[in-house]
Design an enzyme around this catalytic site. Structure first.
Site, PDB file in Angstrom:
ATOM      1  CD  GLU A 131      -8.201  -3.673  -5.854  1.00 23.15           C
ATOM      2  OE1 GLU A 131      -7.110  -4.241  -5.661  1.00 23.15           O
ATOM      3  OE2 GLU A 131      -8.533  -2.603  -5.304  1.00 23.15           O
ATOM      4  CD1 TRP A 143      -3.241  -3.629  -1.706  1.00 22.77           C
ATOM      5  CD2 TRP A 143      -3.340  -5.854  -1.729  1.00 22.77           C
ATOM      6  NE1 TRP A 143      -4.283  -4.003  -2.536  1.00 22.77           N
ATOM      7  CE2 TRP A 143      -4.366  -5.355  -2.560  1.00 22.77           C
ATOM      8  CE3 TRP A 143      -3.223  -7.242  -1.579  1.00 22.77           C
ATOM      9  CZ2 TRP A 143      -5.259  -6.185  -3.242  1.00 22.77           C
ATOM     10  CZ3 TRP A 143      -4.104  -8.073  -2.253  1.00 22.77           C
ATOM     11  CH2 TRP A 143      -5.108  -7.538  -3.077  1.00 22.77           C
ATOM     12  CG  ASN A 171       1.335  -0.560  -4.732  1.00 19.20           C
ATOM     13  OD1 ASN A 171       1.170   0.166  -5.702  1.00 19.20           O
ATOM     14  ND2 ASN A 171       1.972  -0.135  -3.650  1.00 19.20           N
ATOM     15  CD  GLU A 172      -4.503   0.614  -6.276  1.00 16.42           C
ATOM     16  OE1 GLU A 172      -5.045   1.702  -6.435  1.00 16.42           O
ATOM     17  OE2 GLU A 172      -5.066  -0.376  -5.792  1.00 16.42           O
TER      18      GLU A 172
END
Length: 664
Positions: free
Chosen positions: A255, A133, A179-180
């Site tokens: 996730e 992350w 990351n997202e």
């Protein structure tokens, strides 16, 4: 056997079927199978969500792990995804990197190695995934971005995978892309090449581990398409996009959940476990988080499959999502296939069916209503579910099945008396058919698999507050983990340290080890801070402190620290700072100095041990330096309660010893 269940099936089976006003659903493999099932999993990290678990005493720690990972016992998870620690705040805390600096490698920091080994011990076939992350500052070369030098970033990640195998005999099957919020196409290709060059051809890349947008690029870029094995989305709301399906790649909800683990949270989990495939063809769903083992006052408190946030008492809670998970995981395995005949029920809800291709069949049905299955994200559009009768007709190779095991969960929101994962009497089929009366907010599993079990242990100890008197001298010669018990690093990394240059009483200390801001998407503070304990009002915090930066160094102890995680930068409390230039300051906030309660000369300097003591009682605070009053009766108007804490003025080396908290 449940009387209602018995009467309904007696009514609708056999010659009485013509009396039923039912919708019939066919379950068949006659026209082939659907996608291959990849499993259900939990996520430790993103960040520091398993922090308190490692501090549990036995047998409670092993019991918690059994409820998570042991086959045919509890959640029986197929997948464990962990954070590749990056020294940065990533939601609820920081996790240490295996490479704080470019010339530094240590594959024993943190607790994710331990957790993966414990999961593997219980389920040797569990799938292991790593995802960074955040990254240490050196990876970004001074920028808050890790992809300007993709070779360096890829090598950093690949080193973690190699270290997992070399030092812990752990085979990492997949690695995600940080990351997202962003992905970098060049980096994904470089990562794939780097993995291949060192012989890790079997490690799959999950991209972008955020949303479906990478699918557009994969369709027009064959090299990128070949580099990615799984398209992973976060919180997809059970739907995918046409381009993602068009790639023919595995589609995962990599996730999901992130919801308070009460019964509504369990309902959220029940709905998405089925509908992620029914609506979105997603063949794996991974919960953030695995176990809520962090202070509940941090962001997203109790958003795990179960709760274990009191290592000092041994208390833990097996929450409803554990048993909802079991409805799928105990009766399927990765490598099974979904049937093509899956879908929605006529009066709301959904059903999926899976087979191992060798005669076994598992059917999972959920009838969760809207208000009882809301997840924290994304917003849930309106829909209706009402009680209904449903007939399932088995065809193809399943037509000869004569009996199915039956497991049921009833949320019973009206009576507030839920019943989870209850084994009912096996169901006899007539001509390959069975009928169920499905009430609202229920989950059923009907299966040929006979090994299911609702595992149990004696009740854990009762819940108890953090000890009123707590002390730690950090004198552990060979600590099992790099972090001291119960400390939750929020910015910076505090590790056990052996001070070989100090022959005195401070040989074993806790040291803040970062000297550079990490690369992170969260709003890290400019100061290192680690919190501990309950959210208390009146307390005394004492600690020996040692600054290692001449002139510019600074450290603090604190009480009533009211925020952590992603909000740590705006934390209020009472912060007692001393600096290497011989001054001190008392502030109501972390490092912004908007409200200064006291300040002046202290005589403190670097490379000398000082003892700080902070007492906060009601609206007044006082501080001692080396046992003598330095300031007193400062008026505290904000932050009514909070954690005790230690920290540094900046990203700098500093040591702490003989920490103590005494609370009322």
């Amino acid at each position: 056997m449940d009387l209602r269940f018995l009467l309904v099936n007696l009514l609708f089976l056999g010659s009485s079927l013509h009396l039923c006003s039912c919708q019939t659903y066919v379950l068949s493999d006659k026209d082939g199978l659907g996608r291959v099932f990849d499993g259900i999993g939990g996520l430790s990290g993103g960040g520091a969500t398993s922090r308190l678990l490692v501090n549990y005493a036995e047998p409670y720690r092993s019991q918690i792990l059994d409820f998570l990972f042991k086959p045919n016992f509890g959640a029986s998870l197929h997948i464990l995804k962990v954070e590749i620690g990056g020294d940065a705040q990533t939601t609820d805390g920081t996790e240490p990197s295996h490479m704080h600096y470019e010339n530094d490698e240590n594959y024993f920091r943190g607790y994710e190695w331990w957790l993966m080994k414990e999961a593997k011990k219980r389920n040797p076939n569990i799938t292991l995934i790593g995802l960074p992350w955040a990254f240490p500052g050196w990876v970004g070369h001074g920028k808050n971005w890790p992809y300007d030098f993709p070779d360096i970033t890829a090598a950093y990640v690949v080193n973690w995978i190699l270290g997992a195998k070399q030092y812990h005999d752990l085979d990492i099957q997949y690695v995600g892309i940080w990351n997202e919020r962003n992905f970098d196409i060049k980096y994904i290709k470089v990562l794939r090449d780097t993995l291949d060059k060192v012989g890790l051809t079997g490690v799959g890349v999950i991209a972008a581990d955020g949303d479906w947008s990478i699918a557009n690029s994969m369709i027009v870029d064959p090299y990128l398409n070949d580099s990615v094995e799984v398209i992973g989305a976060h919180y997809p709301g059970t739907v995918t996009v046409k381009d993602a399906v068009k790639t023919q790649k595995k589609l995962w909800s990599s996730e999901d959940y992130s919801t308070f683990n009460d019964e509504v949270g369990g309902g959220c989990w029940a709905r998405i476990l089925n509908q992620n495939y029914v609506n979105g063809l997603m063949t794996a769903t991974i919960s953030w988080n695995l176990v809520a083992s962090y202070y509940e006052e941090l962001p997203f408190g109790r958003n795990g499959l179960m709760t274990a946030e009191e290592p000092w008492s041994g208390h833990y809670m097996v929450d409803s999502p554990i048993w909802i998970t079991a409805h799928t995981t105990q009766f399927t395995q990765p490598g099974w296939s979904y049937l093509q005949t899956v879908g929605h029920l006529e009066q709301g809800g959904s059903y999926v069916a899976l087979t191992d291709g060798r005669g076994n069949l598992t059917v999972v049905i959920e009838t969760m209503t809207h208000d009882h299955s809301v997840c924290i994200r994304p917003p849930l559009l309106p829909f209706n579910v009402t009680s209904q009768n449903a007939t399932f007709q088995l065809k193809g190779s399943f037509a000869s099945i004569k009996e199915l095991q039956v497991w049921r969960s009833q949320f019973n929101f009206k009576t507030q008396e839920p019943s989870f994962f209850e084994k009912l009497t096996p169901l006899k089929l007539v001509n390959g058919s069975f009928t169920l009366h499905l009430a609202e907010d229920e989950v059923y599993t009907l299966t040929t698999v006979t090994t299911g079990q609702k595992g149990s242990y004696p009740d854990p100890p009762p819940s108890a507050p953090f000890p009123k008197v707590y002390k730690d001298d950090f004198n552990v010669r060979n600590p099992p983990f790099s972090e001291a018990p119960d400390f939750a690093d929020q910015t910076g990394v505090f590790e056990y340290y052996i001070n070989m240059t100090d022959p005195g009483p401070h040989v074993f200390t806790l040291r803040q080890v970062l000297t550079q801001r990490p690369v992170t998407w969260a709003t890290d503070a400019d100061q290192a801070v680690s919190v501990i304990g309950d959210h208390q009002r009146n307390l005394t915090v004492t600690c020996d402190v040692f600054m290692e930066s001449v002139n510019t160094g600074g450290v603090f102890i604190a009480a009533r620290v009211d925020k952590g995680g992603e909000s740590v930068r705006s934390a209020n409390g009472v912060f007692f700072w001393v600096f290497a230039d011989g001054t001190y300051k008392v502030t109501n906030d972390l490092g912004q100095y908007k409200t200064v309660l006291a300040e002046g000369q202290s005589g403190t300097r670097a490379y000398v041990w000082h003892t700080l003591s902070l007492t906060v009682e009601g609206q007044y605070a006082s501080g001692l330096l080396n046992g003598y009053p330095l300031w007193k009766n400062a008026v505290v108007l904000t932050a009514k309660n909070g954690w005790a804490a230690i920290g540094t003025h900046s990203f700098e080396l500093a040591q702490f010893d003989n920490f103590a908290v005494v609370a009322e």
